[in-house]
Design an enzyme around this catalytic site. Structure first.
Site, PDB file in Angstrom:
ATOM      1  N   VAL A  18       0.837  -1.195   0.000  1.00  0.00           N
ATOM      2  CA  VAL A  18       0.000   0.000   0.000  1.00  0.00           C
ATOM      3  C   VAL A  18       0.874   1.248   0.000  1.00  0.00           C
ATOM      4  O   VAL A  18       1.845   1.339   0.752  1.00  0.00           O
ATOM      5  CB  VAL A  18      -0.935  -0.002   1.232  1.00  0.00           C
ATOM      6  CG1 VAL A  18      -1.700   1.318   1.320  1.00  0.00           C
ATOM      7  CG2 VAL A  18      -1.906  -1.171   1.137  1.00  0.00           C
ATOM      8  N   CYS A 114      -3.386  -9.496   4.120  1.00  0.00           N
ATOM      9  CA  CYS A 114      -3.056  -8.273   4.855  1.00  0.00           C
ATOM     10  C   CYS A 114      -3.867  -8.195   6.144  1.00  0.00           C
ATOM     11  O   CYS A 114      -5.098  -8.272   6.114  1.00  0.00           O
ATOM     12  CB  CYS A 114      -3.313  -7.039   4.001  1.00  0.00           C
ATOM     13  SG  CYS A 114      -2.828  -5.508   4.829  1.00  0.00           S
ATOM     14  N   ASN A 212       7.162 -15.243   0.576  1.00  0.00           N
ATOM     15  CA  ASN A 212       7.164 -13.831   0.931  1.00  0.00           C
ATOM     16  C   ASN A 212       7.400 -13.693   2.436  1.00  0.00           C
ATOM     17  O   ASN A 212       7.028 -14.558   3.214  1.00  0.00           O
ATOM     18  CB  ASN A 212       5.824 -13.202   0.531  1.00  0.00           C
ATOM     19  CG  ASN A 212       5.709 -11.745   0.906  1.00  0.00           C
ATOM     20  OD1 ASN A 212       4.738 -11.325   1.533  1.00  0.00           O
ATOM     21  ND2 ASN A 212       6.687 -10.943   0.529  1.00  0.00           N
ATOM     22  N   GLY A 214      10.601 -12.538   3.746  1.00  0.00           N
ATOM     23  CA  GLY A 214      12.002 -12.705   4.125  1.00  0.00           C
ATOM     24  C   GLY A 214      12.806 -11.435   4.241  1.00  0.00           C
ATOM     25  O   GLY A 214      13.992 -11.484   4.608  1.00  0.00           O
TER      26      GLY A 214
END
Length: 465
Positions: A18, A114, A212, A214
């Site tokens: 975002v 999210c 995702n 890391g």
């Protein structure tokens, strides 16, 4: 996989973020080596109200809300690489948005991971993780309803078994890939990523898994990306914060100084008329702990992209974009202007006289002009305090795009403007006009002296602080 469709196997992607994943950042990531770039999450309720508008001036496709806000902007450069991520909890609305954008993007993604209120309100984002039936309904609707690949991005569930079971259900919907953020819904970046969960998922399904989460812990440089992929057993890797801080993390040749990355980012922000506050936000993220440095304060104090450019001038000297008019002004003799050259060229080509359309921005009363020549529009991306200079800037952009001489000092005579005008041999009432122009030129030199002093100081700050 059908020819031409985006592949999610063995790729490195820019994660959806975002306020970060707007067009300038996506193009920057592609320049540095990312194969796939995700836009920021865009909410279905807002997007479904948008109209698709071809922006001839910027050479973009814009999706414009009823209040004239550009919700999503894309261009040909990323058409085969950009993934449109939406926030949704409604299958029908999700399909309407996907069909609106599918001709201009490479794939559609649904945010299911999210944990922030921005995403979870209304049952979107991580709130979907507790509603697997709704997840299946949304994804099946999209997979059967659009011509581009469909993916989703999730977080891991409280147990390994639940996580694997959910991804197996998702795989059956026909999605092209699943991105797995290796943290629980309540965990934040300070918590370690759970590589074992991602690995278990990757082993349990055949659809490509994109690892995702890391950044910082495991991925600090480009060489760490492959290690993270191996540690998770995933097909691909998606980077968020590491790319936000320095997008050159995607470069195989090694990272670039953050000042250089900021320079390249700002070029795209100006080229594509990015919202100034979004530009400032992204630049401040790149500065990280230096956001309170003199350079950081300069960026924060700026109110427009043009002002940001003024305040970081030395970082932009290699730019191929149009320099601001107050700096270009001294490159032209007072009696010759780019508008004059463009007018003479139009007459020579037997075209209609160039038409200038100038708008004024309410918040700072700055001007921006577009010139129409041969039914095509040309516009400077910079805003000017003067309507006259805004028109000259538009003329310069047009002349440079068309490869027409501009009348700069030292430029070879093109024959577009007669010798009398070139030498300034005007008579009669023109004497008074020349006097006014000399006054303007003097004022311009004084402004330039102040600007050059500020630039020299900022250059010192960047190089030595």
């Amino acid at each position: 996989m059908a020819p031409g469709r985006l592949s999610f196997s063995n790729i490195t992607a820019l994660a959806p973020m975002v306020r970060v994943g707007t067009l300038p950042m996506r193009l920057l990531a592609l320049d540095y080596g990312a194969e796939v770039v995700y836009c920021e999450e865009l909410i279905d309720i807002k997007m479904v109200q948008c109209q698709r508008v071809v922006n001839d001036v910027l050479q973009t496709v814009d999706f414009v809300a009823p209040d004239d806000r550009v919700m999503f902007r894309t261009c040909d450069r990323e058409k085969d690489s950009v993934v449109f991520q939406m926030g949704t909890a409604d299958p029908d609305r999700a399909l309407a948005v996907a069909q609106l954008v599918e001709k201009d993007v490479a794939a559609i993604d649904v945010n299911m991971g999210c944990p922030k209120e921005y995403s979870t309100k209304g049952g979107m984002g991580a709130a979907l993780l507790s509603e697997p039936d709704k997840i299946e309904s949304i994804l099946r609707k999209l997979v059967t309803g659009v011509s581009v690949p469909v993916t989703c991005k999730i977080r891991i569930l409280p147990s390994l078994e639940e996580t694997v079971s959910l991804v197996q259900r998702i795989e059956k919907t026909g999605v092209a890939a699943v991105a797995v953020h290796g943290r629980f819904k309540e965990e934040r970046p300070r918590h370690p990523v759970h590589c074992d969960y991602i690995e278990a998922v990757a082993q349990a399904v055949s659809v490509p898994i994109i690892a995702n989460g890391g950044s910082l812990d495991l991925v600090k440089t480009n060489s760490d990306i492959e290690e993270f992929r191996k540690a998770t057993g995933a097909s691909s890797v998606m980077l968020g914060r590491a790319a936000m801080w320095n997008a050159s993390v995607f470069r195989n040749q090694g990272p670039l100084p953050v000042e250089r990355v900021m320079e390249e980012y700002l070029k795209y922000a100006i080229r594509y008329d990015n919202h100034a506050f979004n530009t400032k936000y992204c630049l401040c993220q790149m500065l990280r702990d230096k956001v309170e440095s003199p350079l950081g304060k300069q960026v924060q104090a700026a109110q427009t992209n043009a002002e940001i450019r003024y305040r970081t001038w030395d970082a932009l000297q290699s730019s191929n974009e149009l320099t601001c008019v107050c700096r270009c002004r001294r490159e032209y003799p007072p009696h010759i202007t780019p508008k004059m050259f463009l007018l003479e060229w139009s007459r020579k080509k037997k075209l209609e006289q160039p038409l200038y359309e100038t708008v004024q921005r309410s918040q700072d009363r700055a001007f921006q002009s577009t010139v129409v020549v041969a039914e095509k529009k040309y516009r400077s991306s910079l805003w000017s305090k003067s309507k006259k200079f805004a028109e000259q800037a538009a003329a310069i952009v047009c002349l440079r795009v068309l490869g027409i001489p501009e009348g700069r000092i030292g430029e070879e005579d093109s024959g577009l403007v007669c010798k009398r005008k070139r030498e300034g041999k005007v008579n009669g009432a023109a004497d008074e006009e020349r006097s006014k122009k000399r006054h303007v030129a003097k004022t311009g030199r004084e402004e330039q002296l102040l600007l050059d002093t500020a630039v020299t100081f900022l250059l010192f700050l960047i190089l030595f602080i």
